[in-house]
Design a protein around this motif. Structure first.
Motif, PDB file in Angstrom:
ATOM      1  N   CYS A   1       0.854  -1.202   0.000  1.00  0.00           N
ATOM      2  CA  CYS A   1       0.000   0.000   0.000  1.00  0.00           C
ATOM      3  C   CYS A   1       0.883   1.243   0.000  1.00  0.00           C
TER       4      CYS A   1
ATOM      5  N   ARG B   1       1.219   4.154  -2.874  1.00  0.00           N
ATOM      6  CA  ARG B   1       1.006   5.561  -2.518  1.00  0.00           C
ATOM      7  C   ARG B   1       2.244   6.400  -2.840  1.00  0.00           C
TER       8      ARG B   1
ATOM      9  N   SER C   1      -2.966  10.258  -2.836  1.00  0.00           N
ATOM     10  CA  SER C   1      -3.961   9.195  -2.726  1.00  0.00           C
ATOM     11  C   SER C   1      -3.972   8.560  -1.344  1.00  0.00           C
TER      12      SER C   1
ATOM     13  N   VAL D   1      -4.451   4.595   0.083  1.00  0.00           N
ATOM     14  CA  VAL D   1      -4.409   3.222  -0.438  1.00  0.00           C
ATOM     15  C   VAL D   1      -4.655   2.252   0.711  1.00  0.00           C
TER      16      VAL D   1
ATOM     17  N   VAL E   1      -7.468   2.307  -4.265  1.00  0.00           N
ATOM     18  CA  VAL E   1      -6.787   3.589  -4.392  1.00  0.00           C
ATOM     19  C   VAL E   1      -7.837   4.681  -4.512  1.00  0.00           C
TER      20      VAL E   1
END
Length: 184
Positions: free
Chosen positions: A144, A148, A158, A160, A181
């Motif tokens: 993640c 990102r 963003s 995530v 996302v």
């Protein structure tokens, strides 16, 4: 098919990431002992879990941010957010995991779901289902962060998150994973 040296490199990378995550988790040990936990102990345990998750995600973010700089030198990068996500799904995922994302979904309002039908970083985990779920939820903070960080370096801010469900695959030897996302 991957060359033998590539397979060794993948195995070493998976082991390194797993050990780095375990090291972060051990860096500030806090666990509730056997038996019943008080509310305060349970809150401390949850707080500790969130701190560890944030540290793991930050590690992934830093690496994802720098990784994009390396692969972006050789490519023309898109400016549109949908094209950036497609670039992430095809080129970046191929560089990181040896295959593109299996499925990309969007609601055309800034939310994307990247589905990997057999996320290989989860295949080496064994033990009970509850042990696997705990380890996997910790491990998934790292990719993640990778996503990102990569998106941030490409100009997209963003959030995530990830989830996984072996039941969805129909086979117990696969670990389907979805990365959500949300563009801010």
């Amino acid at each position: 098919m991957a060359s033998p040296s590539s397979s060794v490199a993948d195995s070493v990378a998976q082991l390194l990431i797993t050990e780095a995550i375990a090291s972060v988790a051990r860096a500030s040990p806090l666990s509730v002992g056997e038996g019943e936990a008080t509310v305060a102990e349970a809150e401390r345990e949850e707080s500790h879990r969130m701190v560890v998750a944030a540290k793991i995600e930050l590690m992934g973010h830093s690496i994802g941010y720098r990784f994009i700089e390396r692969i972006a030198q050789q490519r023309m990068l898109p400016a549109d957010s949908l094209e950036v996500i497609k670039f992430l799904c095809k080129d970046v995922w191929q560089e990181l995991f040896g295959k593109p994302i299996d499925k990309l979904q969007t609601n055309h309002r800034g939310v994307f779901v990247l589905k990997d039908d057999d996320f290989k970083w989860l295949e080496r985990h064994s033990g009970s289902e509850s042990q696997f779920q705990k380890a996997a939820s910790q491990l998934l903070n790292f990719p993640c962060g990778l996503i990102r960080g990569a998106l941030e370096n490409l100009g997209i801010n963003s959030l995530v998150s990830a989830d996984f469900s072996p039941e969805e695959a129909g086979r117990s030897d696969t670990r389907p994973t979805a990365f959500h996302v949300r563009i801010r």
